[in-house]
Design an enzyme around this catalytic site. Structure first.
Site, PDB file in Angstrom:
ATOM      1  N   ASP A  26      40.062  -0.393  71.766  1.00 19.02           N
ATOM      2  CA  ASP A  26      39.901   0.130  73.119  1.00 19.02           C
ATOM      3  C   ASP A  26      40.360  -0.945  74.087  1.00 19.02           C
ATOM      4  OD1 ASP A  26      38.786   2.627  72.404  1.00 19.02           O
ATOM      5  OD2 ASP A  26      36.801   1.751  72.221  1.00 19.02           O
TER       6      ASP A  26
ATOM      7  N   ASP B 162      41.560   8.488  73.508  1.00 23.16           N
ATOM      8  CA  ASP B 162      40.354   8.978  74.189  1.00 23.16           C
ATOM      9  C   ASP B 162      40.718   9.780  75.436  1.00 23.16           C
ATOM     10  OD1 ASP B 162      38.839   7.554  72.298  1.00 23.16           O
ATOM     11  OD2 ASP B 162      38.639   5.813  73.597  1.00 23.16           O
TER      12      ASP B 162
END
Length: 174
Positions: free
Chosen positions: A126, A148
């Site tokens: 991330d 995401d």
């Protein structure tokens, strides 16, 4: 036997695009930013590019589970779900074109993160970190990635499209 409609494959271009964009951005983050450090900040500290790894799922839930359980719950189960979603995609003749594109965006995001779960020992990479100004008690929104974003944006589009279809049908039947 029913003839296969090749037009059903076109939205999978979005799936492929999301997977490629997700994996390229993650590879760049891994190559150029040390883990757990901020690589760049924009608009003060509103948007930061940071290298973090997530062994759990959304909001790092389940990161402390044993590896075997994480692989099963966060790898194998989502893979089976993705296969089921793709099966429904091809069998359902009622989906609109928007719904098909949204489903393919969700599938692309799902596979983007599954690739990390299966092939990155550190977990899902991330890197997008946004200030959240204390809303819901969060100083910053949990760090996320391209996959995401695809899941969330396409998921919202899919839900809105279903609401619009059902409200239109409700008005027809009234």
């Amino acid at each position: 036997m029913e003839k296969f409609d090749k037009k059903l494959l076109v939205p999978f271009a979005l799936t492929l695009f999301v997977i490629i964009a997700d994996q390229i951005t993650k590879a760049l983050i891994v190559k150029y930013i040390e883990p757990w450090t901020i690589g760049a900040s924009f608009f003060g500290d509103f948007l930061q590019i940071i290298h973090v790894a997530n062994k759990g799922v959304a909001f790092s839930m389940g990161y402390s589970l044993p590896l075997v359980l994480r692989r099963l719950c966060f790898g194998l189960v989502p893979l089976v779900v993705m296969i089921l979603v793709i099966t429904v995609y091809f069998r359902n003749k009622e989906f609109s074109e928007l719904q098909r594109w949204a489903i393919c965006g969700i599938v692309g995001g799902g596979f983007g993160n599954l690739i990390d779960r299966f092939f990155r020992a550190e977990g899902v990479i991330d890197f997008i970190d946004v200030k959240f100004y204390g809303i819901f008690g969060l100083k910053r929104w949990p760090t996320f990635n391209v996959a995401d974003m695809a899941v969330v944006i396409c998921g919202i589009l899919l839900i809105v499209s279903f609401i619009l279809v059902y409200s239109k049908e409700g008005k027809k039947n009234a």
